[in-house]
Design an enzyme around this catalytic site. Structure first.
Site, short mmCIF file in Angstrom:
data_model
loop_
_atom_site.label_atom_id
_atom_site.label_comp_id
_atom_site.label_asym_id
_atom_site.label_seq_id
_atom_site.Cartn_x
_atom_site.Cartn_y
_atom_site.Cartn_z
CG ASP A 48 1.98 5.27 4.45
OD1 ASP A 48 1.51 4.37 5.18
OD2 ASP A 48 2.48 6.31 4.90
NE ARG A 103 -1.70 6.20 2.66
CZ ARG A 103 -1.54 5.59 3.83
NH1 ARG A 103 -1.68 4.29 3.91
NH2 ARG A 103 -1.23 6.28 4.90
CG PHE A 122 8.68 -0.45 5.93
CD1 PHE A 122 7.96 -0.16 7.08
CD2 PHE A 122 8.46 0.32 4.79
CE1 PHE A 122 7.02 0.86 7.09
CE2 PHE A 122 7.51 1.34 4.79
CZ PHE A 122 6.80 1.61 5.94
CB VAL A 123 5.65 -4.26 2.66
CG1 VAL A 123 6.49 -5.52 2.71
CG2 VAL A 123 4.59 -4.29 3.76
CE LYS A 135 6.01 -5.39 8.48
NZ LYS A 135 6.69 -4.14 8.84
CG ASP A 150 5.05 -4.62 12.93
OD1 ASP A 150 5.56 -5.72 13.22
OD2 ASP A 150 5.72 -3.58 12.85
CD GLU A 161 -5.41 -2.89 10.71
OE1 GLU A 161 -5.01 -2.33 9.67
OE2 GLU A 161 -5.23 -2.40 11.84
CG ASP A 162 -2.79 -1.70 6.22
OD1 ASP A 162 -3.05 -2.03 7.40
OD2 ASP A 162 -2.17 -0.66 5.94
N GLY A 208 -4.74 2.61 5.34
CA GLY A 208 -4.02 1.54 4.67
C GLY A 208 -4.87 0.49 3.98
#
Ligand code: IMP
Length: 185
Positions: free
Chosen positions: A159, A165, A152-153, A131, A103, A99-100, A45
């Site tokens: 992805d 992506r 959710f993104v 998040k 959560d 990190e992307d 990610g």
């Protein structure tokens, strides 16, 4: 915009992302001015975010891409997650995990513990998105980019079922299905 059966709407534009990445890089340059940190981008990610971020970071640094493997161990607690792909010693190094999105932060907490056990000097986290659950649990993210809710993104490295992506912007969906049931989330 549709990916498979889900409808997504534009959420964070390429320009907003660029501005945020510049700001984050300037902060890292300032905080690590006298250091040579090792960036650990977590694949897949964070490939796009880490590439853009590192182009703007100007202090001397190292980069080592890693992945998180999950497998069922022999212990009764079930799933064990661990870092794979580490090729150099991190002993006495200042680590910045890239990190992307964070959560629940559960995996991240384990990874931080694992890195600390390797005798690292310091471990910090930079994440493009954070998040709400991560904020509620006070997961230690020193450099958060955008604080978002529970939507959710996809896009910019993130992805949905392997797709999206490559998108330049970030898109969101409020689909209950994916928030409740998708094993990838
Ligand atoms: P956590 O362990 O619950 O923090 O999960 C983090 C990982 O879940 C991220 O690195 C992503 O791979 C995935 N993830 C969580 N939320 C999203 C999302 O909204 N879009 C895409 N992937 C997500």
């Amino acid at each position: 915009m549709k990916i498979k059966e889900l409808e997504f709407e534009k959420f964070i534009s390429e320009d907003e992302i660029k501005q945020k990445v510049t700001l984050l890089a300037e902060t890292i340059d300032h905080d690590y001015a006298a250091k040579t940190p090792v960036f650990l981008p977590i694949l897949n990610g964070s490939f796009m975010f880490s590439a853009d971020l590192l182009k703007q970071v100007s202090i001397p640094c190292r980069v080592s891409f890693v992945k998180i493997s999950s497998y069922v161990g022999t212990v009764s607690s079930g799933q064990i997650k661990t870092l794979i792909g580490l090729e150099e010693s991190l002993f006495n190094q200042d680590i910045i995990i890239v990190e992307d999105i964070i959560d629940t932060g559960l995996t991240l907490q384990k990874i931080i513990e694992e890195l600390k056990s390797l005798g690292t000097k310091s471990v910090e986290v930079i994440s493009l998105l954070r998040k709400k659950p991560a904020r509620d649990k006070k997961i230690p993210v020193k450099y958060p980019g955008f604080d978002i809710g529970t939507e959710f993104v996809v896009g910019y490295g993130l992805d949905y079922d392997g797709l999206g992506r490559n998108l330049k912007d970030i898109y969101r969906t409020d689909s209950e299905d994916i928030l409740n049931g998708n094993p990838e989330v």
